[in-house]
Design a protein around this motif. Structure first.
Motif, PDB file in Angstrom:
ATOM      1  N   LEU A  91       0.827  -1.213   0.000  1.00  0.00           N
ATOM      2  CA  LEU A  91       0.000   0.000   0.000  1.00  0.00           C
ATOM      3  C   LEU A  91       0.859   1.260   0.000  1.00  0.00           C
ATOM      4  N   LEU A  92       1.898   1.286   0.838  1.00  0.00           N
ATOM      5  CA  LEU A  92       2.743   2.469   0.919  1.00  0.00           C
ATOM      6  C   LEU A  92       3.547   2.673  -0.360  1.00  0.00           C
ATOM      7  N   LEU A  93       4.089   1.584  -0.921  1.00  0.00           N
ATOM      8  CA  LEU A  93       4.825   1.708  -2.177  1.00  0.00           C
ATOM      9  C   LEU A  93       3.909   2.153  -3.316  1.00  0.00           C
ATOM     10  N   ASP A  94       2.710   1.590  -3.358  1.00  0.00           N
ATOM     11  CA  ASP A  94       1.744   1.982  -4.385  1.00  0.00           C
ATOM     12  C   ASP A  94       1.386   3.462  -4.263  1.00  0.00           C
ATOM     13  N   ALA A  95       1.221   3.942  -3.025  1.00  0.00           N
ATOM     14  CA  ALA A  95       0.888   5.349  -2.817  1.00  0.00           C
ATOM     15  C   ALA A  95       2.038   6.261  -3.239  1.00  0.00           C
ATOM     16  N   VAL A  96       3.274   5.860  -2.936  1.00  0.00           N
ATOM     17  CA  VAL A  96       4.438   6.663  -3.319  1.00  0.00           C
ATOM     18  C   VAL A  96       4.540   6.758  -4.839  1.00  0.00           C
ATOM     19  N   ILE A  97       4.349   5.648  -5.519  1.00  0.00           N
ATOM     20  CA  ILE A  97       4.445   5.652  -6.981  1.00  0.00           C
ATOM     21  C   ILE A  97       3.306   6.455  -7.595  1.00  0.00           C
ATOM     22  N   THR A  98       2.113   6.364  -7.026  1.00  0.00           N
ATOM     23  CA  THR A  98       0.990   7.163  -7.526  1.00  0.00           C
ATOM     24  C   THR A  98       1.258   8.653  -7.346  1.00  0.00           C
ATOM     25  N   LEU A  99       1.812   9.022  -6.189  1.00  0.00           N
ATOM     26  CA  LEU A  99       2.159  10.421  -5.959  1.00  0.00           C
ATOM     27  C   LEU A  99       3.228  10.892  -6.941  1.00  0.00           C
ATOM     28  N   ALA A 100       4.209  10.026  -7.217  1.00  0.00           N
ATOM     29  CA  ALA A 100       5.261  10.393  -8.160  1.00  0.00           C
ATOM     30  C   ALA A 100       4.717  10.593  -9.571  1.00  0.00           C
ATOM     31  N   GLN A 101       3.632   9.898  -9.917  1.00  0.00           N
ATOM     32  CA  GLN A 101       3.054  10.053 -11.246  1.00  0.00           C
ATOM     33  C   GLN A 101       2.497  11.457 -11.482  1.00  0.00           C
ATOM     34  N   SER A 102       2.221  12.172 -10.404  1.00  0.00           N
ATOM     35  CA  SER A 102       1.654  13.510 -10.567  1.00  0.00           C
ATOM     36  C   SER A 102       2.673  14.514 -11.096  1.00  0.00           C
ATOM     37  N   ILE A 103       3.949  14.134 -11.175  1.00  0.00           N
ATOM     38  CA  ILE A 103       4.962  15.056 -11.699  1.00  0.00           C
ATOM     39  C   ILE A 103       5.671  14.485 -12.929  1.00  0.00           C
ATOM     40  N   VAL A 104       5.186  13.380 -13.502  1.00  0.00           N
ATOM     41  CA  VAL A 104       5.867  12.811 -14.665  1.00  0.00           C
ATOM     42  C   VAL A 104       5.699  13.731 -15.869  1.00  0.00           C
ATOM     43  N   PRO A 105       6.773  13.969 -16.627  1.00  0.00           N
ATOM     44  CA  PRO A 105       6.658  14.817 -17.809  1.00  0.00           C
ATOM     45  C   PRO A 105       6.438  14.041 -19.091  1.00  0.00           C
ATOM     46  N   ASP A 106       6.549  12.705 -19.043  1.00  0.00           N
ATOM     47  CA  ASP A 106       6.506  11.905 -20.268  1.00  0.00           C
ATOM     48  C   ASP A 106       5.611  10.697 -20.055  1.00  0.00           C
ATOM     49  N   TYR A 107       4.921  10.306 -21.114  1.00  0.00           N
ATOM     50  CA  TYR A 107       3.965   9.212 -20.990  1.00  0.00           C
ATOM     51  C   TYR A 107       4.662   7.887 -20.742  1.00  0.00           C
ATOM     52  N   ARG A 108       5.905   7.728 -21.179  1.00  0.00           N
ATOM     53  CA  ARG A 108       6.614   6.459 -20.982  1.00  0.00           C
ATOM     54  C   ARG A 108       6.871   6.197 -19.499  1.00  0.00           C
ATOM     55  N   LEU A 109       7.155   7.252 -18.755  1.00  0.00           N
ATOM     56  CA  LEU A 109       7.292   7.084 -17.307  1.00  0.00           C
ATOM     57  C   LEU A 109       5.957   6.713 -16.670  1.00  0.00           C
ATOM     58  N   LEU A 110       4.889   7.323 -17.170  1.00  0.00           N
ATOM     59  CA  LEU A 110       3.557   6.982 -16.659  1.00  0.00           C
ATOM     60  C   LEU A 110       3.217   5.538 -16.976  1.00  0.00           C
ATOM     61  N   LEU A 111       3.606   5.061 -18.155  1.00  0.00           N
ATOM     62  CA  LEU A 111       3.372   3.677 -18.549  1.00  0.00           C
ATOM     63  C   LEU A 111       4.081   2.710 -17.604  1.00  0.00           C
ATOM     64  N   ALA A 112       5.354   2.992 -17.307  1.00  0.00           N
ATOM     65  CA  ALA A 112       6.110   2.118 -16.403  1.00  0.00           C
ATOM     66  C   ALA A 112       5.530   2.158 -14.995  1.00  0.00           C
ATOM     67  N   ALA A 113       5.152   3.357 -14.542  1.00  0.00           N
ATOM     68  CA  ALA A 113       4.617   3.482 -13.183  1.00  0.00           C
ATOM     69  C   ALA A 113       3.297   2.740 -13.039  1.00  0.00           C
ATOM     70  N   ARG A 114       2.450   2.794 -14.048  1.00  0.00           N
ATOM     71  CA  ARG A 114       1.171   2.088 -13.966  1.00  0.00           C
ATOM     72  C   ARG A 114       1.364   0.579 -13.954  1.00  0.00           C
ATOM     73  N   SER A 115       2.390   0.087 -14.631  1.00  0.00           N
ATOM     74  CA  SER A 115       2.683  -1.352 -14.568  1.00  0.00           C
ATOM     75  C   SER A 115       3.024  -1.762 -13.143  1.00  0.00           C
ATOM     76  N   ILE A 116       3.842  -0.934 -12.474  1.00  0.00           N
ATOM     77  CA  ILE A 116       4.205  -1.234 -11.090  1.00  0.00           C
ATOM     78  C   ILE A 116       2.982  -1.119 -10.182  1.00  0.00           C
TER      79      ILE A 116
END
Length: 549
Positions: A91-116
């Motif tokens: 839960l904590l790791l998922d929340a950290v990665i979701t929070l990090a997605q709010s500052i991604v500048p590129d869709y490829r990073l968003l793609l990798a983060a959503r996989s995780i």
């Protein structure tokens, strides 16, 4: 002396039980958030991240692919390393990665983060019901499990309301390193339940049942005594002094993680061999196909509902004077012949999916907001989902196996009709979106109900020793169906919008026949409600099965 169920019931119900319910409901709410949040983020982020429809489909597919990869993983990991530890960590790791997605500048990073995200959120969705069942006695267990299950569908009602408040918000227009857009704030807010649930579970004990089953009954007994004091107060004495172990998984060692993992793996392989044997091959195939078709609609097409409603609100769908045969085509194709440049003035790349950069194919540009009808429609869909879940909980509590089979077939039929209706209304830019909203609500409610009913049908169709493996395989094939339908919509939406919806409707129609010909176990068909209540203290598989997979 008492067995675990009797000791847990003697620990009572009170402050600790309510705390465990709140933590597990918050954790399961986060799984609903992760399944629904991109439905509103992607339409709002398309212009900034320059997402094509195909790329948006890849992002949705990445999340489901992570769930496919973890279908068999978290249950064994939770049994080896502890359910509380795995729940809080994921839960904590998922929340950290979701929070990090709010500052991604590129869709490829968003793609990798959503996989995780998809991989990690499989932990709570797999273990939360098991963990809650280990902390709450049998008298109130089903009630607590029902409330926790409702928290998942509550996310589908609350998120549209939050999106309605946050996404139309216009931030101050000034230069920053990361552009400030309201969808980023909405995504950051989506991480909060994960932080709250993860920290809350850290304040709860490890599962006493797991400790008892791994030859640590003294530690389990101390935890049960603490639970009793939290529920009933310090004045009452906990009378259970010794636990009778009824399922010892590691008999003579406290450090038997390797032996335990090996034993669990060998047990799964043995059950899998029986599952695919001649005796159960046909029945298993029919059940897995039904899961595939149902979740292709529920966790595939459902994620695209806001996008469809958004396109219906776009100016390309509101053009006056178009002949009916022109409106039946995908409206974005009509714009490609007339639009040569995207919104920034750059020349479009040949054979690139450029339709998403046309202002007419979307209801908003980079500086505009989404139509409010999209959010109100999402609220209607979420409300129907909550009501459908409540109706399903009432339905599965009554009737025998044949009634469950008929109800599952009815849900598949409702999903198929809803898919056909969406193909006819939303994809053809119907003049009114009321029918499309009603179809979307029906699809959402029927697919969720169908998922629960298929689990119940599986329990009636397979012997108890194969039910756990059957649920895991059903989850795997269902998530695979969600991956396939997400990819199909992403590829085909700009070229032939009705095609994926008609295809899923056809799969659901075939699954109705598969459901009706599944042979039920004789011992299950004669089971009555009174028999189930008499076996209330059974440590069977019901406590491991959630309404979401």
């Amino acid at each position: 002396m008492a067995d675990y169920e009797t000791a847990l019931d003697s620990a009572g119900y009170g402050r600790f039980s309510r705390s465990a319910l709140g933590a597990c409901a918050c954790a399961f709410f986060q799984t609903g958030v992760q399944n629904c949040v991109m439905s509103y983020v992607l339409p709002a982020a398309k212009c900034e991240l320059q997402l094509t429809t195909y790329q948006a489909g890849l992002i949705n597919m990445a999340f489901m692919s992570g769930g496919v990869a973890s279908a068999f993983f978290w249950g064994i990991v939770g049994d080896v390393f502890g359910r509380r530890n795995v729940l809080s960590t994921t839960l904590l790791l998922d929340a950290v990665i979701t929070l990090a997605q709010s500052i991604v500048p590129d869709y490829r990073l968003l793609l990798a983060a959503r996989s995780i995200n998809g991989f990690l959120i499989g932990g709570p969705s797999t273990l939360v019901f098991t963990y809650l069942s280990d902390l709450v006695g049998v008298k109130k267990r089903q009630f607590y499990l029902n409330i926790t299950g409702m928290s998942f569908v509550a996310a589908w009602l609350i998120l549209p309301a939050c999106a309605w408040l946050v996404i139309p918000f216009k931030a101050v227009n000034h230069t920053t390193i990361i552009p400030i857009y309201s969808w980023r704030l909405f995504l950051a807010l989506g991480s909060l339940p994960g932080f709250v649930g993860g920290l809350w579970i850290l304040n709860l004990p490890e599962s006493p049942r797991l400790l008892s089953d791994t030859n640590r009954s003294d530690t389990a007994l101390k935890l049960l005594a603490k639970i009793h004091r939290a529920n009933c107060g310090k004045k009452e004495e906990f009378r259970i002094k010794k636990l009778i172990q009824d399922n010892i998984l590691v008999t003579k060692t406290l450090n038997g993680e390797q032996n335990r993992t090996k034993a669990l793996f060998l047990g799964v392989m043995k059950d899998l061999k029986t599952f695919v044997s001649k005796s159960y091959a046909v029945k298993s195939s029919l059940i897995l196909f039904a899961f595939f078709a149902n979740m292709a609609a529920g966790f595939g097409l459902n994620l695209w509902i806001p996008e469809l409603l958004l396109r219906m609100q776009g100016s390309s769908c509101k053009r006056a004077g178009l002949p009916q045969n022109a409106r039946l085509q995908n409206t974005t194709n009509l714009l490609r012949e007339s639009k040569l440049f995207d919104v920034s003035g750059a020349e479009l790349v040949p054979r690139y999916n450029d339709s998403n950069f046309d202002h007419d194919s979307l209801s908003f540009g980079c500086g505009e907001t989404m139509d409010e009808d999209v959010f109100t429609s999402g609220l209607i869909v979420g409300a129907c989902c909550v009501l459908g879940n409540a109706a399903c909980a009432f339905l599965v509590a009554r009737g025998g196996a044949r009634g469950v089979r008929r109800a599952a077939a009815a849900c598949a039929l409702a999903c198929a009709c809803a898919c056909a209706c969406l193909a006819a209304c939303a994809c053809s830019c119907a003049s009114s979106n009321k029918i499309a909203v009603a179809a979307a609500a029906a699809l959402n409610a029927a697919s969720l109900n169908g998922n629960v009913l298929l689990i119940r049908l599986l329990l009636h169709a397979l012997p108890a020793k194969l039910s756990g493996l059957g649920v895991c395989w059903g989850a795997w094939w269902g998530r695979a169906g969600g991956v396939a339908s997400n990819l199909a919509v992403g590829v085909l939406l700009d070229f032939s919008c009705p095609a994926p919806f008609i295809s899923v409707a056809a799969l659901l129609a075939i699954s109705i026949g598969a459901i009706m010909i599944i042979k039920l176990e004789e011992q299950e068909t004669g089971e009555t409600e009174e028999d189930e209540q008499d076996n209330g203290k059974s440590t069977g598989l019901d406590r491991y099965i959630s309404t979401h997979m």
